[in-house]
Design an enzyme around this catalytic site. Structure first.
Site, PDB file in Angstrom:
ATOM      1  CG  ASP A   1      -2.275   0.679   0.776  1.00  0.00           C
ATOM      2  OD1 ASP A   1      -2.772   0.224  -0.398  1.00  0.00           O
ATOM      3  OD2 ASP A   1      -3.044   0.940   1.631  1.00  0.00           O
TER       4      ASP A   1
ATOM      5  CG  ASP B   1      -9.446  -6.256  13.908  1.00  0.00           C
ATOM      6  OD1 ASP B   1     -10.037  -5.338  14.062  1.00  0.00           O
ATOM      7  OD2 ASP B   1      -8.270  -6.519  14.591  1.00  0.00           O
TER       8      ASP B   1
END
Length: 1058
Positions: A330, A757
């Site tokens: 990224d 998450d």
């Protein structure tokens, strides 16, 4: 899985919005390509890479007459003299060729086996080419050759054997066949056994634990009743603050304790999995899996750590054609790109070494650093030699990677340039096209022994100014789409770049649950516990988090499943797509025909009415009931379309009707008859379905078609054009692909929190999915943890901030998805995960109250009577008993439990407190906070725990330090006051001293972290803490809230003796 194997020969970079696609090849790759084109008709040795050559008569040299595996004559002779004397592909023993020297073992073949190729020309079929593999007999269970063919390692069977010998041979074959049939029946019976089972916790351990929980709850109620009904009249503010704190602590304990009521432990059977899906000699039926590795900044996350993670994935014990590794960069770093190039080259030697000697772990950095006897259980004589050679090659690999890191420290003014002179597309990390590079898995990318390697793919999604890229969650969603286009495995395993595969059979452990016929279709993911390397022996800051992973997670596994913790998790791809789990069909209610339909007095009490209702539906509502829209939990209306009724035979994708096929479903007669009524209606339904798919998944026909393939694999016809696949993969990682879709809202990793998450797992559980907690004996994955105090607090701050964001969003478990399929105890657990940061406010107040009591001489509890003393003692005994019994059934050590308690206080009065205020500023004031990547330090051989004593200034250190100082000052003031006032004041002092010592003991690890290696506290911390403590003391003395105010006129002495 081999689709797209030769997808690209270089880095593919492009932007779908700008209509650009460039494929850049390095110079060495171009040279290799030209060389391959010139020598396309020359067979090369799969061992050394040289030309195979020919025999004396000009025919091609074939080392193995069974499979024709290409091996040159020098490698063949070396393998016969110094090696295993077997073919690398089929493990058949090499026979002696004409002109080759004899070796030990040739005598067993008999004199007639000399000069093999001339002696038995009839053994080879004239219609079969030498390099084609021998077909297995269809009647053979394990793919072995039938008895009438020549067997490897055995004696040759002459066709001129006598009749007596033939009868004996037939009897021997019948006996052998009966034994094989018996073994086959035993194996089939074993394969039908369950792949896993629940290991019940003994009732002698769990039942006392539950009884103590109930008793503690009763005692807590009576204690709180006593505290509320007996105020301290001389210190009402302190009493009120303490009661509010205790009520909050009681609620927090209930939310934490109830989900641990029925803990579960599971064990798997890998041998049964192999018998059912990976039987020797048969085609492997294990499901493919895609590995995801995410990284952002290669300077904070050293490339050597990422390389070790990738190497451990490539060497995993799983079929290579069913495993692919995707690395998300990224940060668009050329450093990581070059590191993966070096890693792919080193993997060609590391992977066969791991599989040959079955080494563990398969991350070279951690394997070579083990302080164990590596010769134990290693019987191969070449192991020591090859291990030393491999360690030397790994050290050279580290030197090359470290040279790349040193080069990347200073970026050139003109930007980075690739080997072929092309500018690196990611020079501007905030404005660059999407990039994809396939390193391994393509044709010719074999290891040094000629075996195929798993696919390795580098992915860097497109980034442009003005777009919200959603940090890690956006990167993971980009990997989901890319992998669906290139491989589309039904299961996904995601790992952080610093978490390597410590157990090569970890994927098989997960498959025991995911491929289970009963449980597998209901599972959204299998979560593994996190284990860590490089932590000090005492675990000063509770980095291992053993209490959470070994107690809380096992408790959740007994309800609806553990929460997703961000790494070490194997996902069901269909669950990530937002689909609901399959629901079991409800059995129809029993009705009777003992009374007429108009009568309501049947034996079922109303069965006649129900019967009439069913009859009314049956009159023409059978099809309508199938078309009845079913509202999903999160707002989706799902309607069975015509293509579903026809069994999923064809779906329109990209205007090509019938190109992709979905998993076949069972046909129903009435649905088939209805589906054949009109083709135009079917076409309209398919068109509407296609539009709804595009609105949900985005405008990629290949990706949409892949979502309909429930069992994985590329859609039919998609692998025909690899170049088109790469173009489509560039399309799905473009920055504008997710606009006006459900990505990040209902599909994939959910946006809206830095702890994506927790939010992602919560959405899956709300839909009714279950999860499983897998704890193999050997830890599946291991990672690195920040052992430094400042880094550890910043990590906890980020987690707490994410919980606060979820609490203030629409996804808060307190009010989200009621009426769905989330179990109540699971909701309590998720509620606890998002409200625990708010405990920092009452905790800070409760840690300050003892110092205030010592400074003022007041106390929050009035004089205790006998009944009140009993409730206090019972409460403390129940707390101790709960902890002891919890440790007893979980196996957690008392040291780990105590470190967890200490860091709960340290993090609560520092990181959690700051997270609450930052979350309020972000949600209410719009003040965003930067995402800080936790630094991952590479291993330091000189000082393993040097970072433990490294001090880094942060404002998070101020509140705990202030608490320590004011409690120490309070202890000194309280003891001094008791000495001055005499014996009578010592009794009330002990209660105050107990609470102050409780605070200091819990903050002791923090105090040691401040001292550092030289036992010195930084000056800035001391100054800030003394300043705050002084201000607090002066303000308190100025207010004097506990001195009784005089009522009536103020009397002054007149000055005259009277």
């Amino acid at each position: 899985m081999d689709a797209g194997g030769s997808v690209t020969g270089g880095l593919a970079a492009g932007s779908h919005m700008r209509g650009e696609l460039h494929v850049m090849r390095a110079r060495d790759e171009e040279a290799d390509g030209a060389k391959a084109a010139r020598s396309a008709d020359v067979r090369t040795c799969r061992v050394c890479g040289d030309e195979v050559g020919a025999r004396e008569d000009g025919q091609p040299f074939v080392a193995c007459a069974e499979c024709g595996f290409p091996v040159c004559r020098p490698c063949y002779e070396y393998e016969r003299s110094d090696g295993t004397q077997c073919c690398p592909q089929c493990n058949t023993r090499y026979k002696r060729h004409k002109g080759c020297p004899r070796v030990e073992g040739d005598e067993d073949d008999g004199p007639e086996m000399d000069d093999l190729e001339e002696e038995f020309p009839a053994a080879k079929s004239p219609s079969k080419k030498p390099h084609e593999p021998v077909a297995f007999d269809v009647y053979s269970e394990n793919g072995e050759h039938p008895p009438h063919k020549w067997r490897t390692g055995g004696q040759t069977l002459s066709s001129f054997t006598g009749s007596v010998a033939g009868k004996d041979l037939e009897a021997e074959r019948e006996m052998e066949g009966s034994m094989e049939w018996k073994d086959r029946i035993d194996k089939l019976a074993e394969a039908r056994q369950p792949l896993w089972r629940k290991v019940p916790i003994p009732s002698s351990k769990i039942n006392p634990y539950r009884i103590v929980i109930v008793l503690r709850l009763v005692v807590l109620c009576f204690f709180l009743k006593f505290r509320i009904t007996t105020p301290a009249t001389d210190a009402v503010p302190l009493w009120l603050a303490s009661v509010v704190c205790e009520l909050w602590f009681a609620l927090s304990w209930i939310l934490d304790q109830l989900p641990k009521w029925a803990p579960v432990t599971r064990e798997t059977y890998l041998d049964r999995l192999a018998l059912r899906y990976d039987r020797e000699g048969e085609a492997c039926r294990l499901s493919p899996i895609d590995f995801f590795v995410s990284t952002v900044d290669p300077l904070k996350e050293p490339p050597i750590i990422t390389a070790n993670t990738v190497l451990s994935i490539l060497a995993v014990d799983y079929p290579v054609d069913r495993a692919s590794c995707y690395v998300s960069d990224d940060g668009a770093s050329m450093l990581l790109f070059d590191t993966l190039s070096e890693t792919a080259e080193f993997a060609r030697r590391w992977v066969p070494f791991c599989k040959k000697f079955a080494v563990e772990p398969r991350a070279p950095e951690f394997y070579f650093s083990q302080k164990i006897d590596y010769l134990k259980d290693k019987v191969q004589p070449t192991f020591v030699k090859e291990r030393r050679a491999m360690k030397r090659e790994y050290e050279e690999f580290k030197v090359r990677v470290n040279a790349l890191v040193a080069k990347a420290q200073k970026k050139p003014e003109e930007g980075w340039v690739m080997q072929d002179g092309t500018p690196w597309p990611g020079n501007n990390t905030r404005d660059h096209p999407g990039m994809i590079q396939v390193y391994l898995g393509s044709q010719g990318a074999l290891d040094v022994e000629g075996h195929e390697l798993p696919r390795l793919v580098y992915v860097s999604r497109e980034k442009r100014p003005g777009y919200n890229h959603h940090k890690k969650a956006g990167a993971m969603n980009a990997l989901v789409r890319v992998s669906a286009v290139l491989t589309n495995a039904p299961f996904i395993l995601n790992l952080d770049c610093d978490h390597y595969v410590n157990n090569s059979k970890a994927v098989r452990e997960a498959m025991c649950f995911l491929m289970d016929p009963q449980l597998g279709k209901k599972l959204c993911y299998v979560q593994f516990p996190q284990r860590f390397d490089g932590i000090d022996r005492h675990d000063r800051y509770a980095n291992r988090n053993v209490v959470f992973f070994d107690i809380n997670m096992k408790g959740l596994d007994g309800i609806q499943g553990p929460v997703y913790v961000g790494t070490g998790c194997v996902f069901n791809r269909q669950a990530l797509y937002g689909y609901d789990p399959p629901r079991p069909e409800k059995r129809p209610k029993m009705t009777c025909d003992c009374w007429p339909s108009w009568c309501c007095c049947c034996c079922c009490f109303g069965g006649g009415k129900q019967h009439r209702k069913d009859k009314k539906k049956g009159g023409g509502g059978a099809a309508d009931s199938g078309d009845e829209p079913r509202r999903g939990l999160l707002g989706f209306y799902r309607k069975r379309s015509k293509k579903d009724k026809l069994g999923g035979g064809g779906s329109v994708a990209g205007g090509k009707k019938g190109l992709y096929k979905k998993h076949q479903r069972a046909f129903e007669l009435e649905e088939i008859e209805e589906g054949l009524e009109g083709y135009e209606e079917l076409e309209r339904s398919s068109l509407m379905s296609q539009k709804s798919f595009e609105k949900r998944f985005g405008q990629s026909p290949v990706f949409i078609a892949s979502t309909l393939v429930e069992d994985g694999g590329l859609p039919q016809g998609a692998a025909a054009d690899p170049a088109a696949l790469i173009k489509e993969a560039i399309h799905v990682i473009s920055c504008g692909y997710e606009e006006k879709t459900e990505w990040g809202k209902e599909i994939g990793w959910i946006y809206g929190s830095v702890t994506e998450d927790i939010l992602t797992g919560f959405k899956m559980h709300c839909r009714g999915w279950k999860s499983v907690y897998c704890t193999p004996t050997r830890p599946a994955f291991k990672g690195s943890a920040p052992i430094n105090l400042s880094d550890r607090l910043h990590q906890v701050l980020r987690w707490a901030l994410g919980s606060v964001e979820i609490f203030m969003s629409r996804h808060c478990p307190l009010w989200y998805a009621y009426g769905g399929r989330l179990k109540w105890l699971e909701r309590f657990a998720y509620t606890n995960t998002i409200v625990y940061p708010f405990t920092s406010i009452p905790l800070l107040a409760y840690c300050t109250i003892p110092a205030v009591c010592l400074l003022t001489g007041k106390f929050i509890i009035p004089t205790l009577n006998n009944l009140a003393s009993i409730w206090f003692i019972a409460l403390f005994l129940s707390i101790i008993a709960t902890g002891v019994l919890e440790l007893r059934w979980s196996g957690v050590s008392i040291e780990d439990w105590w470190r967890n308690e200490q860091f709960w206080v340290i993090g609560g009065v520092s990181a959690h407190l700051f997270a609450v205020f930052q979350g309020l500023l972000k949600v209410l004031g719009g003040v965003d906070t930067n995402f800080t990547v936790t630094s991952k330090a590479a291993a330091d051989e000189t000082d393993a725990f040097g970072e433990l004593y490294l001090f880094k200034w942060t404002t998070l250190l101020v509140p705990p330090t202030t608490l320590i100082i004011i409690n120490m000052v309070g202890i000194v003031a309280g003891v001094s006051d008791a000495v001055n006032n005499g014996y009578g004041s010592w009794g009330p002092l002990f209660g105050k001293l107990f609470f102050s010592f409780w605070v200091i003991v819990h903050l002791y690890p923090f105090l040691k972290g401040l001292m550092g290696r030289q036992n010195r506290t930084p000056t800035i911390v001391v100054l800030w803490s003394i300043l705050l403590a002084s201000i607090f003391s002066l303000v308190w003395v100025r207010i004097d809230p506990f001195i009784p105010k005089a009522k009536g006129p103020i009397l002054k002495p007149c000055g005259v003796e009277c």
